[in-house]
Scaffold this motif. Sequence first.
Motif, PDB file in Angstrom:
ATOM      1  N   ILE A  24       1.399  -6.620  -0.215  1.00 52.75           N
ATOM      2  CA  ILE A  24       0.547  -5.812   0.642  1.00 52.75           C
ATOM      3  C   ILE A  24      -0.764  -5.683  -0.120  1.00 52.75           C
ATOM      4  O   ILE A  24      -0.776  -5.233  -1.274  1.00 52.75           O
ATOM      5  N   VAL A  25      -1.862  -6.101   0.515  1.00 46.50           N
ATOM      6  CA  VAL A  25      -3.168  -6.111  -0.144  1.00 46.50           C
ATOM      7  C   VAL A  25      -4.149  -5.296   0.683  1.00 46.50           C
ATOM      8  O   VAL A  25      -4.253  -5.483   1.894  1.00 46.50           O
ATOM      9  N   VAL A  26      -4.861  -4.395   0.022  1.00 49.91           N
ATOM     10  CA  VAL A  26      -5.925  -3.632   0.661  1.00 49.91           C
ATOM     11  C   VAL A  26      -7.216  -3.858  -0.114  1.00 49.91           C
ATOM     12  O   VAL A  26      -7.200  -4.237  -1.283  1.00 49.91           O
ATOM     13  N   PHE A  27      -8.324  -3.599   0.568  1.00 48.55           N
ATOM     14  CA  PHE A  27      -9.642  -3.734  -0.041  1.00 48.55           C
ATOM     15  C   PHE A  27     -10.346  -2.390   0.030  1.00 48.55           C
ATOM     16  O   PHE A  27     -10.220  -1.662   1.016  1.00 48.55           O
ATOM     17  N   CYS A  72     -12.175   3.959   2.311  1.00 49.26           N
ATOM     18  CA  CYS A  72     -11.563   3.563   1.032  1.00 49.26           C
ATOM     19  C   CYS A  72     -10.647   4.626   0.435  1.00 49.26           C
ATOM     20  O   CYS A  72      -9.551   4.317  -0.018  1.00 49.26           O
ATOM     21  N   LEU A  73     -11.091   5.857   0.430  1.00 47.94           N
ATOM     22  CA  LEU A  73     -10.266   6.945  -0.109  1.00 47.94           C
ATOM     23  C   LEU A  73      -8.931   7.009   0.625  1.00 47.94           C
ATOM     24  O   LEU A  73      -7.865   7.053   0.006  1.00 47.94           O
ATOM     25  N   LEU A  74      -8.980   6.971   1.929  1.00 50.35           N
ATOM     26  CA  LEU A  74      -7.761   7.033   2.732  1.00 50.35           C
ATOM     27  C   LEU A  74      -6.903   5.778   2.536  1.00 50.35           C
ATOM     28  O   LEU A  74      -5.681   5.867   2.439  1.00 50.35           O
ATOM     29  N   THR A  75      -7.551   4.627   2.455  1.00 43.43           N
ATOM     30  CA  THR A  75      -6.826   3.369   2.253  1.00 43.43           C
ATOM     31  C   THR A  75      -6.026   3.393   0.959  1.00 43.43           C
ATOM     32  O   THR A  75      -4.839   3.057   0.936  1.00 43.43           O
ATOM     33  N   VAL A  76      -6.657   3.806  -0.132  1.00 36.70           N
ATOM     34  CA  VAL A  76      -5.977   3.817  -1.432  1.00 36.70           C
ATOM     35  C   VAL A  76      -4.907   4.909  -1.469  1.00 36.70           C
ATOM     36  O   VAL A  76      -3.818   4.702  -2.010  1.00 36.70           O
ATOM     37  N   THR A  77      -5.173   6.045  -0.875  1.00 36.27           N
ATOM     38  CA  THR A  77      -4.182   7.119  -0.813  1.00 36.27           C
ATOM     39  C   THR A  77      -2.950   6.668  -0.015  1.00 36.27           C
ATOM     40  O   THR A  77      -1.808   6.920  -0.414  1.00 36.27           O
ATOM     41  N   LYS A  78      -3.173   5.965   1.082  1.00 32.00           N
ATOM     42  CA  LYS A  78      -2.049   5.450   1.874  1.00 32.00           C
ATOM     43  C   LYS A  78      -1.295   4.360   1.118  1.00 32.00           C
ATOM     44  O   LYS A  78      -0.075   4.263   1.230  1.00 32.00           O
ATOM     45  N   LEU A  79      -2.006   3.552   0.342  1.00 34.12           N
ATOM     46  CA  LEU A  79      -1.330   2.541  -0.469  1.00 34.12           C
ATOM     47  C   LEU A  79      -0.396   3.216  -1.477  1.00 34.12           C
ATOM     48  O   LEU A  79       0.731   2.764  -1.690  1.00 34.12           O
ATOM     49  N   ALA A  80      -0.843   4.304  -2.089  1.00 32.70           N
ATOM     50  CA  ALA A  80       0.010   5.048  -3.023  1.00 32.70           C
ATOM     51  C   ALA A  80       1.260   5.563  -2.302  1.00 32.70           C
ATOM     52  O   ALA A  80       2.362   5.538  -2.861  1.00 32.70           O
ATOM     53  N   ARG A  81       1.100   5.990  -1.064  1.00 30.20           N
ATOM     54  CA  ARG A  81       2.248   6.459  -0.276  1.00 30.20           C
ATOM     55  C   ARG A  81       3.207   5.306   0.025  1.00 30.20           C
ATOM     56  O   ARG A  81       4.423   5.461  -0.046  1.00 30.20           O
ATOM     57  N   VAL A  82       2.669   4.134   0.341  1.00 30.07           N
ATOM     58  CA  VAL A  82       3.502   2.951   0.563  1.00 30.07           C
ATOM     59  C   VAL A  82       4.282   2.631  -0.708  1.00 30.07           C
ATOM     60  O   VAL A  82       5.482   2.322  -0.650  1.00 30.07           O
ATOM     61  N   GLN A  83       3.629   2.713  -1.853  1.00 29.77           N
ATOM     62  CA  GLN A  83       4.319   2.481  -3.126  1.00 29.77           C
ATOM     63  C   GLN A  83       5.479   3.446  -3.297  1.00 29.77           C
ATOM     64  O   GLN A  83       6.562   3.062  -3.737  1.00 29.77           O
ATOM     65  N   GLN A  84       5.260   4.701  -2.955  1.00 29.54           N
ATOM     66  CA  GLN A  84       6.315   5.706  -3.065  1.00 29.54           C
ATOM     67  C   GLN A  84       7.478   5.383  -2.132  1.00 29.54           C
ATOM     68  O   GLN A  84       8.647   5.479  -2.526  1.00 29.54           O
ATOM     69  N   LEU A  85       7.170   4.969  -0.911  1.00 28.21           N
ATOM     70  CA  LEU A  85       8.221   4.597   0.037  1.00 28.21           C
ATOM     71  C   LEU A  85       9.004   3.375  -0.458  1.00 28.21           C
ATOM     72  O   LEU A  85      10.230   3.323  -0.321  1.00 28.21           O
ATOM     73  N   THR A 122       2.102  -4.448  -4.419  1.00 29.40           N
ATOM     74  CA  THR A 122       0.942  -3.866  -3.763  1.00 29.40           C
ATOM     75  C   THR A 122      -0.273  -4.141  -4.636  1.00 29.40           C
ATOM     76  O   THR A 122      -0.212  -4.046  -5.863  1.00 29.40           O
ATOM     77  N   VAL A 123      -1.362  -4.478  -3.971  1.00 27.16           N
ATOM     78  CA  VAL A 123      -2.586  -4.834  -4.674  1.00 27.16           C
ATOM     79  C   VAL A 123      -3.763  -4.217  -3.936  1.00 27.16           C
ATOM     80  O   VAL A 123      -3.866  -4.344  -2.715  1.00 27.16           O
ATOM     81  N   ALA A 124      -4.641  -3.571  -4.670  1.00 28.92           N
ATOM     82  CA  ALA A 124      -5.895  -3.063  -4.123  1.00 28.92           C
ATOM     83  C   ALA A 124      -7.021  -3.813  -4.829  1.00 28.92           C
ATOM     84  O   ALA A 124      -7.109  -3.805  -6.055  1.00 28.92           O
ATOM     85  N   ILE A 125      -7.864  -4.488  -4.045  1.00 27.10           N
ATOM     86  CA  ILE A 125      -8.954  -5.299  -4.598  1.00 27.10           C
ATOM     87  C   ILE A 125     -10.281  -4.656  -4.221  1.00 27.10           C
ATOM     88  O   ILE A 125     -10.528  -4.373  -3.046  1.00 27.10           O
ATOM     89  N   THR A 126     -11.130  -4.453  -5.215  1.00 35.49           N
ATOM     90  CA  THR A 126     -12.410  -3.812  -4.968  1.00 35.49           C
ATOM     91  C   THR A 126     -13.418  -4.758  -4.323  1.00 35.49           C
ATOM     92  O   THR A 126     -13.475  -5.944  -4.635  1.00 35.49           O
ATOM     93  N   TYR A 127     -14.220  -4.197  -3.420  1.00 36.51           N
ATOM     94  CA  TYR A 127     -15.357  -4.893  -2.837  1.00 36.51           C
ATOM     95  C   TYR A 127     -16.521  -4.948  -3.832  1.00 36.51           C
ATOM     96  O   TYR A 127     -17.485  -5.654  -3.605  1.00 36.51           O
ATOM     97  N   ASP A 128     -16.454  -4.160  -4.879  1.00 38.17           N
ATOM     98  CA  ASP A 128     -17.579  -3.933  -5.796  1.00 38.17           C
ATOM     99  C   ASP A 128     -17.180  -4.271  -7.236  1.00 38.17           C
ATOM    100  O   ASP A 128     -17.126  -3.395  -8.101  1.00 38.17           O
ATOM    101  N   PRO A 129     -16.884  -5.556  -7.516  1.00 37.77           N
ATOM    102  CA  PRO A 129     -16.326  -5.910  -8.827  1.00 37.77           C
ATOM    103  C   PRO A 129     -17.262  -5.709 -10.010  1.00 37.77           C
ATOM    104  O   PRO A 129     -16.796  -5.505 -11.125  1.00 37.77           O
TER     105      PRO A 129
END
Length: 146
Positions: A38-41, A52-65, A77-84
């Motif tokens: 599962i990859v989010v940006f 972005c805040l909500l996306t990363v917070t939801k990713l943390a919830r997915v990790q918990q599930l 799970t992977v979160a990739i920044t738009y601003d490297p």
Amino acid sequence: MWIFHEREDTQTVDSIFFEDQHGTPVRFRELFEGNPSIVVFFYTRCDNPWKCLLTVTKLARVQQLLKERDNSDQIQTVAITYDPAFDLPKRLREYGQDRGVRFDTHHRMLRATEGFAALRNHFHLGVNFLESLVNRHRIRAVHFGW
């Protein structure tokens, strides 16, 4: 849904190098081939709390599930920044920790150290820049490898 070898430019993204929240380098192919993901940006300077805040917070919830269902080692799970250029490892780590993101070999936050343009094209990210700053972006999440 995106299937690993379905895109035309797979060759170009295979060699993209990332750096994770601890500064550990990893190539696109090593990270994703054969790994359901599962990859989010996102990016840390995003000022829209509904993106972005909500996306990363939801990713943390997915990790918990995933952990609760004993799947956290089977689906990464992977979160990739738009601003490297701005989101260096320490900033990624602190941003993730503040939002409850779990970090290990299956769960990472990444920045592309080379090849971001290929990554943007490959995933059709819909991100625009004003000089070096992100000025507009879509919410983007993909899953693949199933």
